[in-house]
Design a protein around this motif. Structure first.
Motif, short mmCIF file in Angstrom:
data_model
loop_
_atom_site.label_atom_id
_atom_site.label_comp_id
_atom_site.label_asym_id
_atom_site.label_seq_id
_atom_site.Cartn_x
_atom_site.Cartn_y
_atom_site.Cartn_z
N MET A 1 0.85 -1.17 0.00
CA MET A 1 0.00 0.00 0.00
C MET A 1 0.90 1.24 0.00
N THR A 2 0.60 2.22 -0.83
CA THR A 2 1.37 3.44 -0.95
C THR A 2 0.90 4.48 0.04
N ARG A 3 1.85 5.25 0.57
CA ARG A 3 1.52 6.39 1.43
C ARG A 3 1.82 7.66 0.64
N VAL A 4 0.92 8.63 0.76
CA VAL A 4 1.12 9.93 0.12
C VAL A 4 1.04 10.99 1.20
N PHE A 5 2.03 11.90 1.20
CA PHE A 5 2.03 13.01 2.14
C PHE A 5 1.23 14.14 1.52
N LEU A 6 0.15 14.53 2.18
CA LEU A 6 -0.71 15.61 1.71
C LEU A 6 -0.37 16.87 2.49
N HIS A 7 -0.27 17.98 1.80
CA HIS A 7 0.06 19.26 2.43
C HIS A 7 -0.59 20.36 1.62
N GLY A 8 -0.60 21.56 2.19
CA GLY A 8 -1.10 22.73 1.46
C GLY A 8 -2.49 22.50 0.90
N ASP A 93 2.54 8.99 13.46
CA ASP A 93 2.34 8.00 14.53
C ASP A 93 3.63 7.77 15.32
N GLY A 94 4.44 8.84 15.49
CA GLY A 94 5.64 8.76 16.28
C GLY A 94 6.82 8.06 15.63
N ALA A 95 6.71 7.75 14.35
CA ALA A 95 7.80 7.04 13.66
C ALA A 95 8.01 7.60 12.25
N MET A 96 9.22 7.46 11.76
CA MET A 96 9.50 7.86 10.38
C MET A 96 8.85 6.84 9.45
N GLN A 97 8.20 7.36 8.41
CA GLN A 97 7.55 6.49 7.43
C GLN A 97 7.87 7.00 6.04
N PRO A 98 8.11 6.10 5.10
CA PRO A 98 8.31 6.54 3.72
C PRO A 98 6.98 6.99 3.12
N ALA A 99 7.02 8.04 2.32
CA ALA A 99 5.80 8.54 1.68
C ALA A 99 6.17 9.23 0.38
N LEU A 100 5.25 9.25 -0.54
CA LEU A 100 5.40 9.99 -1.78
C LEU A 100 5.01 11.43 -1.48
N VAL A 101 5.89 12.37 -1.83
CA VAL A 101 5.67 13.78 -1.55
C VAL A 101 5.60 14.53 -2.87
N PHE A 102 4.52 15.27 -3.10
CA PHE A 102 4.41 16.14 -4.27
C PHE A 102 4.69 17.55 -3.81
N GLY A 103 5.60 18.23 -4.47
CA GLY A 103 5.84 19.58 -4.01
C GLY A 103 6.95 20.33 -4.69
N GLY A 104 8.09 19.72 -4.93
CA GLY A 104 9.19 20.44 -5.55
C GLY A 104 8.87 20.72 -7.01
N GLY A 105 9.55 21.66 -7.58
CA GLY A 105 9.32 21.94 -8.98
C GLY A 105 10.19 23.07 -9.47
N ALA A 106 10.20 23.25 -10.76
CA ALA A 106 11.03 24.28 -11.39
C ALA A 106 10.56 25.68 -11.04
N SER A 107 9.33 25.82 -10.53
CA SER A 107 8.80 27.15 -10.27
C SER A 107 9.27 27.74 -8.94
#
Length: 177
Positions: A1-8, A93-107
């Protein structure tokens, strides 16, 4: 199962529910923090970027997604807006978890403003949700990079639809004798 970090803006229910196709999807998520980064809104942009900054952190939520299609829907939309996906580690949940992060970019730019959710929602929220409907309609038929080139026109059409939905200004048409 994939984890995605949601922000903004991905934390705004009208947008993330549309992108995932799941009502109240944030109720299925967990609070999380991405350290060593900040969210900024480049001048003239409608979508923020994440950039590295020592001592900063980005609060968000981790969504454990039920299907690869949902990951693809979020990813396609984010790539159209110039947001590059990257693997990252978030604290949840108190631990480091791998996640897909959308955010960086050329802009990314030195003149970018600090992210403010309320300001973004007021200035760009409805426009981005309207544009997201059109953008998702291209998924599967066109590459995200090709649609990114069309983004100014997509945003223009979305703004026109929002203006048309408000109706004619009273002072221009209906008040005329």
């Amino acid at each position: 199962m994939t984890r995605v970090f949601l922000h903004g803006p991905l934390l705004w229910p009208p947008l993330i529910d549309l992108l995932t196709g799941i009502d109240d999807v944030l109720a299925r998520s967990t609070g999380a923090v991405l350290t060593g980064h900040e969210v900024v809104l480049p001048h003239g942009a409608v979508w923020p970027v994440i950039r590295g900054r020592d001592g900063a952190s980005v609060a968000g939520r981790v969504l454990s997604l039920p299907s690869p299609e949902v990951v693809d829907r979020i990813g396609f939309f984010a790539r159209v807006l110039g947001s590059c996906p990257a693997d990252g580690d978030v604290t949840a949940d108190g631990a480091m978890q791998p996640a897909l992060v959308f955010g960086g970019g050329a802009s990314e730019s030195a003149g970018a403003a600090q992210w403010a959710t309320c300001d973004w929602q007021a200035a760009h929220g409805a426009l981005v949700v309207e544009a997201a409907q059109e953008i998702l309609g291209y998924r599967g038929a066109h590459a995200a990079d090709d649609i990114h080139d069309r983004l100014p026109m997509i945003l223009s059409r979305a703004q026109s639809r929002l203006c048309a939905a408000r109706g004619a200004p009273a002072a221009l048409r209906s008040d005329m004798s």
